[in-house]
Design an enzyme around this catalytic site. Structure first.
Site, mmCIF file in Angstrom:
data_model
loop_
_atom_site.group_PDB
_atom_site.id
_atom_site.type_symbol
_atom_site.label_atom_id
_atom_site.label_comp_id
_atom_site.label_asym_id
_atom_site.label_seq_id
_atom_site.Cartn_x
_atom_site.Cartn_y
_atom_site.Cartn_z
ATOM 1 N N ARG A 1 0.806 -1.221 0.000
ATOM 2 C CA ARG A 1 0.000 0.000 0.000
ATOM 3 C C ARG A 1 0.841 1.275 0.000
ATOM 4 O O ARG A 1 0.573 2.205 -0.759
ATOM 5 C CB ARG A 1 -0.913 0.040 1.233
ATOM 6 C CG ARG A 1 -2.187 -0.732 1.087
ATOM 7 C CD ARG A 1 -2.643 -1.252 2.430
ATOM 8 N NE ARG A 1 -1.696 -2.262 2.874
ATOM 9 C CZ ARG A 1 -1.769 -3.540 2.520
ATOM 10 N NH1 ARG A 1 -2.763 -3.971 1.816
ATOM 11 N NH2 ARG A 1 -0.845 -4.407 2.898
ATOM 12 N N THR A 2 1.835 1.328 0.869
ATOM 13 C CA THR A 2 2.547 2.606 1.020
ATOM 14 C C THR A 2 3.295 2.951 -0.272
ATOM 15 O O THR A 2 3.211 4.070 -0.776
ATOM 16 C CB THR A 2 3.513 2.544 2.226
ATOM 17 O OG1 THR A 2 2.760 2.151 3.367
ATOM 18 C CG2 THR A 2 4.153 3.891 2.491
ATOM 19 N N LYS B 1 25.510 -3.780 -1.647
ATOM 20 C CA LYS B 1 26.979 -3.804 -1.805
ATOM 21 C C LYS B 1 27.661 -3.112 -0.632
ATOM 22 O O LYS B 1 28.869 -2.920 -0.635
ATOM 23 C CB LYS B 1 27.371 -3.082 -3.093
ATOM 24 C CG LYS B 1 26.800 -3.681 -4.357
ATOM 25 C CD LYS B 1 27.337 -2.878 -5.552
ATOM 26 C CE LYS B 1 26.668 -3.281 -6.840
ATOM 27 N NZ LYS B 1 26.981 -2.328 -7.921
ATOM 28 N N ARG C 1 11.545 3.788 3.020
ATOM 29 C CA ARG C 1 11.207 2.808 4.062
ATOM 30 C C ARG C 1 12.467 2.012 4.361
ATOM 31 O O ARG C 1 13.132 1.525 3.450
ATOM 32 C CB ARG C 1 10.091 1.865 3.610
ATOM 33 C CG ARG C 1 9.880 0.721 4.615
ATOM 34 C CD ARG C 1 8.643 -0.077 4.362
ATOM 35 N NE ARG C 1 7.467 0.682 4.725
ATOM 36 C CZ ARG C 1 6.219 0.200 4.634
ATOM 37 N NH1 ARG C 1 6.025 -1.037 4.198
ATOM 38 N NH2 ARG C 1 5.186 0.943 4.984
ATOM 39 N N HIS D 1 5.593 5.827 11.468
ATOM 40 C CA HIS D 1 5.007 5.722 10.123
ATOM 41 C C HIS D 1 4.030 6.892 9.979
ATOM 42 O O HIS D 1 2.807 6.730 9.969
ATOM 43 C CB HIS D 1 4.294 4.376 9.992
ATOM 44 C CG HIS D 1 3.980 3.963 8.590
ATOM 45 N ND1 HIS D 1 4.077 4.812 7.503
ATOM 46 C CD2 HIS D 1 3.556 2.770 8.089
ATOM 47 C CE1 HIS D 1 3.733 4.145 6.402
ATOM 48 N NE2 HIS D 1 3.415 2.907 6.727
HETATM 49 N N1 ASP Z 1 1.881 -1.741 6.698
HETATM 50 C C1 ASP Z 1 2.100 -1.278 8.051
HETATM 51 C C2 ASP Z 1 3.566 -0.930 8.266
HETATM 52 O O1 ASP Z 1 4.335 -0.922 7.331
HETATM 53 C C3 ASP Z 1 1.558 -2.212 9.073
HETATM 54 C C4 ASP Z 1 2.201 -3.566 9.155
HETATM 55 O O2 ASP Z 1 3.116 -3.887 8.391
HETATM 56 O O3 ASP Z 1 1.765 -4.347 10.015
HETATM 57 O O4 ASP Z 1 3.936 -0.658 9.371
#
Ligand code: ASP
Length: 309
Positions: A58-59, A87, A108, A136
């Protein structure tokens, strides 16, 4: 130009209430424009780089869709092992490189604090899409937006955060973000997965009402919003401990019989086992609407931090 222009988005508690209201207002405008079939060119000529060193559906997709919906372009590293991080390249060097290619960067990373480190390395705006068990913030903005859309307002609500409150970055961020509003919290978790003491102390110092419990059933009876989370398998050092806790809370339709009318059920997704499929057609089951809300919120954030909104 707004106060968010050229700003990084690193933590949920960095936002004032007026900034949150601005982000939501712009998100709503973009959502309406998309619903009306308008083609937007707010980010035309701009490039977003997404660097995802941990899994995401999703993100990453909603950030990329957000940029494309605004007429911008996207370059992407979808896993650490396909980049020079594998690397041994430092985050600093990666950022100094990516800033030559992109106007805005979404990261991320598995380490707490990585987004702040990345932001310090580059003059480009960095948006934290999850730093390990840390924060987040963009998720908590879309969570806020979801509660507002589902309930009209967050003010006066009893919000239960349930599941892995120790490792869950979404609940860390959401607790901090909602603590500026008149919200009462219930933190429901197994004893081993309680909300970190520093977060609880910070909220209490701000006068926020918090009840901690191990009973999901008790929490359901009093809640207006029930925010379920996944037990974060990847953060456990001991697989046996994960196995012991993984099914601690499984929300089923029958458990909602004792809930208040209009209970809103949320989950940042992915769900593993925490919400049975029979909850999906419950009127208050908002988790897929919640995921969809990520698009407009991330459109607003990209436009704001680049000064294009
Ligand atoms: N998608 C969310 C996160 O990246 C929740 C999860 O992974 O549980 O934190």
């Amino acid at each position: 130009m707004s106060k968010l222009t050229h700003k990084d988005v690193l933590r949920a508690d960095q936002f004032s209430k007026s900034e949150i209201a601005l982000i939501v207002e712009i998100a709503r405008e973009y959502e309406q424009a998309l619903a009306a079939g308008r083609v937007l060119e707010v980010m035309k000529g701009q490039v977003l780089s997404t660097l995802f060193y941990e899994p995401s559906t999703r993100t990453r997709l909603s950030f990329e869709a957000a940029m494309l919906r605004l007429g911008g372009s996207v370059i992407s590293v979808a896993e650490a092992k396909s980049s020079s991080a594998a690397k041994g390249e430092s985050l600093y060097d990666t950022m100094k490189t990516v800033e030559g290619y992109a106007d805005v960067i979404v990261l991320r990373h598995p380490q707490i604090g990585a987004a702040a480190e990345a932001a310090a390395a580059t003059y480009r705006p960095v948006l934290n899409a999850g730093d390990g068990a840390g924060q987040h913030p963009t998720q908590s903005l879309l969570d806020y937006y979801t509660i507002e859309k589902e309930r009209g307002t967050v003010e006066g609500l009893i919000v239960t955060l349930a599941g892995d409150l120790k490792h869950g970055r979404t609940v860390h961020s959401l607790a901090e973000l909602l603590s500026s509003y008149d919200v009462r919290f219930v933190f429901a978790s197994p004893a081993a997965l309680r909300m970190p003491v520093d977060i609880v102390a910070r909220l209490k110092a701000r006068g926020v009402s918090i009840t901690e419990t191990e009973s999901l059933a008790d929490a359901i009876r009093t809640s207006d919003v029930l925010y379920m989370t996944r037990i974060q398998r990847e953060r456990f050092e001991d697989p046996a401990e994960y196995d012991r806790l993984k099914d601690a809370y499984v929300l089923t339709r029958s458990m909602l019989a004792g809930a208040k009318d209009g209970l809103t059920v949320m989950h940042p997704l992915p769900r593993v086992n925490e919400i049975a499929i029979d909850v999906d057609d419950y009127a208050g089951a908002a988790y897929f609407r919640q995921a969809a809300n990520g698009l407009a919120i991330r459109m607003a954030l990209l436009a704001l931090v680049t000064g294009r909104a």
